[in-house]
Design a protein around this motif. Sequence first.
Motif, PDB file in Angstrom:
ATOM      1  N   MET A  51      57.701   9.184  -8.373  1.00 19.11           N
ATOM      2  CA  MET A  51      57.502   9.533  -6.959  1.00 19.11           C
ATOM      3  C   MET A  51      57.125   8.338  -6.078  1.00 19.11           C
ATOM      4  SD  MET A  51      55.534  13.169  -7.462  1.00 19.11           S
ATOM      5  CE  MET A  51      55.673  13.782  -5.808  1.00 19.11           C
ATOM      6  N   GLY A  52      56.763   7.212  -6.612  1.00 15.40           N
ATOM      7  CA  GLY A  52      56.444   6.019  -5.837  1.00 15.40           C
ATOM      8  C   GLY A  52      55.067   6.004  -5.220  1.00 15.40           C
ATOM      9  N   VAL A  53      54.154   6.829  -5.725  1.00 15.03           N
ATOM     10  CA  VAL A  53      52.818   6.928  -5.137  1.00 15.03           C
ATOM     11  C   VAL A  53      52.006   5.661  -5.400  1.00 15.03           C
ATOM     12  CG1 VAL A  53      50.645   8.211  -5.161  1.00 15.03           C
ATOM     13  CG2 VAL A  53      52.805   9.435  -5.248  1.00 15.03           C
ATOM     14  N   CYS A  54      51.907   5.234  -6.644  1.00 12.25           N
ATOM     15  CA  CYS A  54      51.110   4.044  -6.969  1.00 12.25           C
ATOM     16  C   CYS A  54      51.679   2.798  -6.304  1.00 12.25           C
ATOM     17  CB  CYS A  54      51.041   3.841  -8.477  1.00 12.25           C
ATOM     18  SG  CYS A  54      50.008   5.036  -9.320  1.00 12.25           S
ATOM     19  N   PHE A  90      44.588   5.030 -11.652  1.00 12.83           N
ATOM     20  CA  PHE A  90      44.983   6.432 -11.760  1.00 12.83           C
ATOM     21  C   PHE A  90      44.865   6.931 -13.194  1.00 12.83           C
ATOM     22  CE2 PHE A  90      46.869   6.681  -7.500  1.00 12.83           C
ATOM     23  CZ  PHE A  90      46.531   7.994  -7.184  1.00 12.83           C
ATOM     24  N   ALA A  91      45.204   6.101 -14.170  1.00 15.20           N
ATOM     25  CA  ALA A  91      45.087   6.505 -15.573  1.00 15.20           C
ATOM     26  C   ALA A  91      43.627   6.734 -15.951  1.00 15.20           C
ATOM     27  CB  ALA A  91      45.710   5.444 -16.472  1.00 15.20           C
ATOM     28  N   LEU A  92      42.753   5.821 -15.535  1.00 15.45           N
ATOM     29  CA  LEU A  92      41.326   5.995 -15.806  1.00 15.45           C
ATOM     30  C   LEU A  92      40.771   7.208 -15.072  1.00 15.45           C
ATOM     31  CD1 LEU A  92      39.994   2.318 -15.733  1.00 15.45           C
ATOM     32  CD2 LEU A  92      40.199   3.849 -17.704  1.00 15.45           C
ATOM     33  N   GLY A  93      41.213   7.404 -13.841  1.00 18.93           N
ATOM     34  CA  GLY A  93      40.768   8.575 -13.086  1.00 18.93           C
ATOM     35  C   GLY A  93      41.211   9.874 -13.729  1.00 18.93           C
ATOM     36  N   THR A  94      42.383   9.861 -14.332  1.00 14.95           N
ATOM     37  CA  THR A  94      42.875  11.054 -15.019  1.00 14.95           C
ATOM     38  C   THR A  94      42.059  11.339 -16.270  1.00 14.95           C
ATOM     39  OG1 THR A  94      45.109  10.666 -14.194  1.00 14.95           O
ATOM     40  CG2 THR A  94      44.886  12.096 -16.101  1.00 14.95           C
ATOM     41  N   LEU A 100      47.172  -2.562 -11.144  1.00 12.78           N
ATOM     42  CA  LEU A 100      45.775  -2.163 -10.939  1.00 12.78           C
ATOM     43  C   LEU A 100      45.681  -0.722 -10.452  1.00 12.78           C
ATOM     44  CD1 LEU A 100      44.383  -5.378  -9.231  1.00 12.78           C
ATOM     45  CD2 LEU A 100      44.038  -4.630 -11.584  1.00 12.78           C
ATOM     46  N   VAL A 101      46.569  -0.334  -9.581  1.00 15.69           N
ATOM     47  CA  VAL A 101      46.556   1.031  -9.059  1.00 15.69           C
ATOM     48  C   VAL A 101      46.927   2.022 -10.158  1.00 15.69           C
ATOM     49  CG1 VAL A 101      47.547   2.571  -7.321  1.00 15.69           C
ATOM     50  CG2 VAL A 101      47.117   0.197  -6.742  1.00 15.69           C
ATOM     51  N   ARG A 102      47.903   1.661 -10.974  1.00 19.30           N
ATOM     52  CA  ARG A 102      48.307   2.550 -12.068  1.00 19.30           C
ATOM     53  C   ARG A 102      47.199   2.705 -13.106  1.00 19.30           C
ATOM     54  NH1 ARG A 102      54.255  -0.036 -12.184  1.00 19.30           N
ATOM     55  NH2 ARG A 102      55.154   1.305 -10.583  1.00 19.30           N
ATOM     56  N   VAL A 103      46.510   1.610 -13.410  1.00 20.31           N
ATOM     57  CA  VAL A 103      45.378   1.680 -14.355  1.00 20.31           C
ATOM     58  C   VAL A 103      44.261   2.531 -13.759  1.00 20.31           C
ATOM     59  CG1 VAL A 103      43.551   0.305 -15.443  1.00 20.31           C
ATOM     60  CG2 VAL A 103      45.921  -0.454 -15.560  1.00 20.31           C
ATOM     61  N   GLY A 105      41.602  15.164 -15.501  1.00 21.66           N
ATOM     62  CA  GLY A 105      42.915  15.497 -14.956  1.00 21.66           C
ATOM     63  C   GLY A 105      42.973  15.692 -13.454  1.00 21.66           C
ATOM     64  N   SER A 106      41.863  15.506 -12.765  1.00 18.29           N
ATOM     65  CA  SER A 106      41.879  15.737 -11.317  1.00 18.29           C
ATOM     66  C   SER A 106      42.727  14.693 -10.583  1.00 18.29           C
ATOM     67  CB  SER A 106      40.462  15.747 -10.755  1.00 18.29           C
ATOM     68  OG  SER A 106      39.819  14.509 -10.994  1.00 18.29           O
ATOM     69  N   ALA A 107      42.869  13.502 -11.137  1.00 17.92           N
ATOM     70  CA  ALA A 107      43.691  12.475 -10.495  1.00 17.92           C
ATOM     71  C   ALA A 107      45.166  12.864 -10.506  1.00 17.92           C
ATOM     72  CB  ALA A 107      43.485  11.119 -11.159  1.00 17.92           C
ATOM     73  N   VAL A 108      45.564  13.650 -11.481  1.00 20.51           N
ATOM     74  CA  VAL A 108      46.948  14.125 -11.522  1.00 20.51           C
ATOM     75  C   VAL A 108      47.223  15.030 -10.318  1.00 20.51           C
ATOM     76  CG1 VAL A 108      48.606  15.507 -12.824  1.00 20.51           C
ATOM     77  CG2 VAL A 108      47.111  13.930 -14.017  1.00 20.51           C
ATOM     78  N   LEU A 109      46.278  15.886  -9.997  1.00 14.46           N
ATOM     79  CA  LEU A 109      46.432  16.748  -8.820  1.00 14.46           C
ATOM     80  C   LEU A 109      46.480  15.936  -7.534  1.00 14.46           C
ATOM     81  CD1 LEU A 109      44.014  19.647  -9.780  1.00 14.46           C
ATOM     82  CD2 LEU A 109      46.510  19.641  -9.842  1.00 14.46           C
ATOM     83  N   VAL A 110      45.622  14.924  -7.440  1.00 16.00           N
ATOM     84  CA  VAL A 110      45.624  14.052  -6.256  1.00 16.00           C
ATOM     85  C   VAL A 110      46.949  13.316  -6.156  1.00 16.00           C
ATOM     86  CG1 VAL A 110      44.519  12.028  -5.225  1.00 16.00           C
ATOM     87  CG2 VAL A 110      43.124  13.811  -6.245  1.00 16.00           C
ATOM     88  N   TYR A 111      47.443  12.831  -7.284  1.00 14.52           N
ATOM     89  CA  TYR A 111      48.721  12.118  -7.325  1.00 14.52           C
ATOM     90  C   TYR A 111      49.857  13.015  -6.838  1.00 14.52           C
ATOM     91  CZ  TYR A 111      52.402   9.095  -9.179  1.00 14.52           C
ATOM     92  OH  TYR A 111      53.488   8.276  -9.314  1.00 14.52           O
ATOM     93  N   LEU A 112      49.900  14.229  -7.343  1.00 11.03           N
ATOM     94  CA  LEU A 112      50.955  15.162  -6.939  1.00 11.03           C
ATOM     95  C   LEU A 112      50.857  15.536  -5.464  1.00 11.03           C
ATOM     96  CD1 LEU A 112      51.087  17.508 -10.042  1.00 11.03           C
ATOM     97  CD2 LEU A 112      52.786  15.818  -9.335  1.00 11.03           C
TER      98      LEU A 112
END
Length: 74
Positions: free
Chosen positions: A30-33, A51-55, A46-49, A60-67
């Motif tokens: 989706m191009g979010v990061c 999001f992975a740590l946040g997930t 750095l942004v992808r890491v 799993g709340s970062a997945v909802l934010v990402y979507l």
Amino acid sequence: MSQLRFDDSAPRPIESSRGFRLDKVHGKIMGVCSGIANYFNVDVTLVRVAFALGTLLGFGSAVLVYLLIGLIAD
């Protein structure tokens, strides 16, 4: 008395060169990061890491934010 001058030119659009946009060309999902990295001028890894740590740490709340970002932006 002072004379008022009115400009008869057409209104110019507001230029927002700094607005957030998804980067679907360089993004993985989706191009979010990639869009966030472009907006804040940081490395996309750095942004992808983050999001992975946040997930993992946020249960799993970062997945909802990402979507949500992916569906709402652009």
